[in-house]
Design a protein around this motif. Structure first.
Motif, PDB file in Angstrom:
ATOM      1  N   GLN A 183       0.918  -1.079   0.013  1.00 59.50           N
ATOM      2  CA  GLN A 183      -0.122  -0.105  -0.027  1.00 59.50           C
ATOM      3  C   GLN A 183       0.827   1.111  -0.037  1.00 59.50           C
ATOM      4  O   GLN A 183       0.810   2.114  -0.764  1.00 59.50           O
ATOM      5  N   LYS A 184       1.977   1.023   0.619  1.00 64.99           N
ATOM      6  CA  LYS A 184       2.928   2.465   0.926  1.00 64.99           C
ATOM      7  C   LYS A 184       3.448   2.753  -0.528  1.00 64.99           C
ATOM      8  O   LYS A 184       3.819   3.705  -0.458  1.00 64.99           O
ATOM      9  N   PHE A 185       3.576   1.722  -1.171  1.00 58.60           N
ATOM     10  CA  PHE A 185       4.150   2.119  -2.724  1.00 58.60           C
ATOM     11  C   PHE A 185       3.197   1.910  -3.925  1.00 58.60           C
ATOM     12  O   PHE A 185       3.714   1.687  -4.980  1.00 58.60           O
ATOM     13  N   LYS A 186       2.127   1.902  -3.390  1.00 60.23           N
ATOM     14  CA  LYS A 186       0.998   1.810  -4.544  1.00 60.23           C
ATOM     15  C   LYS A 186       1.198   2.550  -5.903  1.00 60.23           C
ATOM     16  O   LYS A 186       0.941   1.950  -6.829  1.00 60.23           O
ATOM     17  N   ASN A 187       1.458   3.646  -5.658  1.00 63.05           N
ATOM     18  CA  ASN A 187       1.658   4.553  -7.017  1.00 63.05           C
ATOM     19  C   ASN A 187       2.933   4.257  -7.619  1.00 63.05           C
ATOM     20  O   ASN A 187       2.797   4.656  -8.992  1.00 63.05           O
ATOM     21  N   ASP A 188       3.888   3.643  -7.087  1.00 62.02           N
ATOM     22  CA  ASP A 188       4.987   3.139  -8.007  1.00 62.02           C
ATOM     23  C   ASP A 188       4.800   1.789  -8.565  1.00 62.02           C
ATOM     24  O   ASP A 188       5.628   1.322  -9.436  1.00 62.02           O
ATOM     25  N   LEU A 189       3.699   0.908  -8.469  1.00 65.19           N
ATOM     26  CA  LEU A 189       3.767  -0.269  -8.740  1.00 65.19           C
ATOM     27  C   LEU A 189       3.300  -0.280 -10.239  1.00 65.19           C
ATOM     28  O   LEU A 189       2.528   0.718 -10.257  1.00 65.19           O
ATOM     29  N   SER A 190       3.360  -1.374 -10.828  1.00 68.23           N
ATOM     30  CA  SER A 190       3.077  -1.487 -12.100  1.00 68.23           C
ATOM     31  C   SER A 190       1.529  -1.645 -12.319  1.00 68.23           C
ATOM     32  O   SER A 190       0.894  -2.120 -11.185  1.00 68.23           O
ATOM     33  N   GLU A 191       0.704  -1.497 -13.301  1.00 63.94           N
ATOM     34  CA  GLU A 191      -0.695  -1.413 -13.385  1.00 63.94           C
ATOM     35  C   GLU A 191      -1.047  -2.934 -12.865  1.00 63.94           C
ATOM     36  O   GLU A 191      -2.205  -2.972 -12.185  1.00 63.94           O
ATOM     37  N   ASP A 192      -0.290  -3.954 -13.351  1.00 68.79           N
ATOM     38  CA  ASP A 192      -0.920  -5.275 -13.099  1.00 68.79           C
ATOM     39  C   ASP A 192      -0.791  -5.474 -11.799  1.00 68.79           C
ATOM     40  O   ASP A 192      -1.580  -6.115 -11.015  1.00 68.79           O
ATOM     41  N   SER A 193       0.159  -5.005 -11.081  1.00 64.97           N
ATOM     42  CA  SER A 193       0.430  -5.098  -9.659  1.00 64.97           C
ATOM     43  C   SER A 193      -0.348  -4.616  -8.710  1.00 64.97           C
ATOM     44  O   SER A 193      -0.955  -4.730  -7.768  1.00 64.97           O
ATOM     45  N   LYS A 194      -0.669  -3.087  -9.301  1.00 63.81           N
ATOM     46  CA  LYS A 194      -1.893  -2.441  -8.506  1.00 63.81           C
ATOM     47  C   LYS A 194      -3.269  -3.196  -8.525  1.00 63.81           C
ATOM     48  O   LYS A 194      -3.787  -3.498  -7.414  1.00 63.81           O
ATOM     49  N   PHE A 195      -3.391  -3.930  -9.452  1.00 67.14           N
ATOM     50  CA  PHE A 195      -4.625  -4.605  -9.690  1.00 67.14           C
ATOM     51  C   PHE A 195      -4.436  -5.995  -8.940  1.00 67.14           C
ATOM     52  O   PHE A 195      -5.460  -6.345  -8.107  1.00 67.14           O
ATOM     53  N   ARG A 196      -3.244  -6.677  -8.809  1.00 64.82           N
ATOM     54  CA  ARG A 196      -3.044  -7.883  -7.925  1.00 64.82           C
ATOM     55  C   ARG A 196      -3.126  -7.477  -6.425  1.00 64.82           C
ATOM     56  O   ARG A 196      -3.612  -8.441  -5.595  1.00 64.82           O
TER      57      ARG A 196
END
Length: 413
Positions: A183-196
């Motif tokens: 959650q802390k890095f949510k904005n830096d994650l790839s789109e796929d990973s945000k979804f995951r």
RNA sequence: GCGGGAGUAGCUCAGUCGGUAGAGCACCAGAUUGUGGCUCUGGGUGUCGUGGGUUCGAUCCCCAUCUCUCGCCCCA
């Protein structure tokens, strides 16, 4: 020209020997371990897979060949075996007959994916499942079986990665910690990973995105969250493997794509495969029977991609030469009748034979006999035929002798 | 589903700055008046992936499409 469907392959006569070779090993080694073969239909009711593999998995979401049949039922070509196998075991109450059920399988599977080297839409898997034991011995057994299969095939250059997902409680605690962290890095994650992150946070660990990898580096490690039961189980499995000299690497990011796994998960990888470097994998799935409406049955198993296996050991295969015991050559099409008779006699006595079907010259027939590596050539020539004889020519040393039609028995002794 | 590369003979590939193609291997025939391997001679076996466009003319240029391939994704 009509082509085969994208991502499907004809297995041609020139490569079938590879398949025979490795299918024979599957059969033999599985049986040595006490595993029996199970064959199920290649299609199932869609729910068999949607209820087991995981609604969030790509396999269920976008890779299944699903259609509605004329009765209005939703049918799916099997994308993997475990769920179908469990369905069959529940249906026929196979697990009731003994405390342990050991099964293996081999056959085609179907996933609608973008084809690539080692990734097909119809592909083949070999696998084995050990049902009934909750103990790490069973985990070890299937890994040892998989390992022995590979070594028997002549494959030694591979990596075995193992990890544990632990008990349900372990996974729930770990999952919570993971979500908090990512959650802390949510904005830096790839789109796929945000979804995951919303659907299946464990699978973020599988990402190959370089940005994700940086974040994953410092993410909580599941090995720090194992409860006592998980820890014991995992260390026992390791013990058994070490004792059997099976090398492995503990990879705490190894998650595997299917939702039904718990405790031990493992994967075989080879550097020879490129992007699709995994050619086998499996794990424990104690909850799957209940998910499919059966009695709680602990189970562990694995699957291997046969096309990928063949890619790995391709260079081990030498071009197999044609060979036969007898080639039958006739100098005149009139004699073919006699030739066919001799051929039948020889085949009935287990000699492999070839006969010319093109009415070609004697020279051409001998040439062909040589191409087939015939040990002997039976030549029915004009002169000999008049005397009810044929020539038996030894192709190794070139010697030949006349034999009377009445003495054909001589050949088969 | 997204991005890159490729598709010429059975196989591996060359080639045409646009004038419908070649090499090696393989294959077929002959040298060898009945008998293989080695050698020599001869033979090209092709809708230049498919469909359309530009052009007097396309295998070559343009567009689309199919398939393979590399990576993403996913997994075996």
């Amino acid at each position: 020209m009509i082509q085969s469907i994208r991502g499907t392959k004809d297995i041609l006569p020139t490569e079938i020997n590879k398949w025979h070779y490795i299918e024979d090993i599957f059969h033999r080694v599985s049986n040595l371990f006490g595993y029996n073969e199970l064959r199920t239909p290649i299609f199932e009711k869609t729910e068999v897979f949607s209820r087991s593999i995981g609604e969030t998995s790509d396999i269920v979401n976008k890779e299944m060949y699903t259609f509605t049949d004329k009765g209005g039922e939703s049918i799916t070509l099997r994308p993997e075996m475990t769920a179908a196998l469990v369905r069959s075991v529940i249906q026929h109450q196979l697990a009731e007959q003994s405390s342990i059920l050991r099964l293996w399988y081999f056959g085609p599977f179907f996933r609608y994916e973008r084809p690539q080297k080692g990734r097909l839409r119809q592909f083949h898997q070999y696998g084995a499942e050990c049902l009934g034991s909750p103990y790490p011995e069973a985990d070890a057994e299937v890994i040892i079986l998989a390992d022995l299969i590979l070594k028997t095939c002549g494959i030694y250059d591979y990596d075995l990665l193992i990890n544990t997902l632990g008990t349900n409680q372990t996974r729930i605690r770990y999952r919570k910690a993971l979500v908090e962290y990512f959650q802390k890095f949510k904005n830096d994650l790839s789109e796929d990973s945000k979804f995951r992150l919303e659907t299946n946070p464990l699978r973020i660990l599988d990402s190959k995105d370089t940005g994700d990898l940086e974040i994953i580096k410092n993410s909580p490690n599941i090995l720090d969250y194992l409860d006592e039961e998980s820890l014991n189980h995992f260390s026992k499995v390791q013990d058994y493997l070490k004792y059997n000299n099976i090398r492995f690497t503990i990879t705490s990011q190894l998650v595997r794509g299917l939702d039904y796994y718990c405790h031990t998960v493992f994967e075989f990888r080879s550097k020879k495969l490129g992007a699709q470097d995994s050619f086998g994998g499996g794990g424990r799935y104690d909850g799957l029977f209940e998910q499919l409406g059966g009695k709680k049955t602990p189970a562990v198993g694995f699957a291997m991609g046969v096309e990928r296996l063949i890619l790995i050991l391709d260079n081990l295969f030498k071009q197999t030469k044609d060979s036969c015991d007898y080639y039958i050559a006739c100098s005149n099409p009139e004699f073919i009748k006699v030739g066919i008779g001799i051929q039948k006699k020889l085949i009935e006595n287990n000699f492999s034979t070839r006969i010319d079907l093109m009415r070609r010259s004697l020279k051409a027939q001998l040439r062909e006999a040589n191409k087939y590596n015939a040990k002997y050539v039976i030549i029915i020539g004009d002169l000999e035929f008049k005397n009810q004889k044929f020539i038996l020519k030894d192709m190794q040393n070139g010697t030949q002798k006349e034999i009377s039609f009445d003495d054909i028995e001589f050949l088969v002794k």
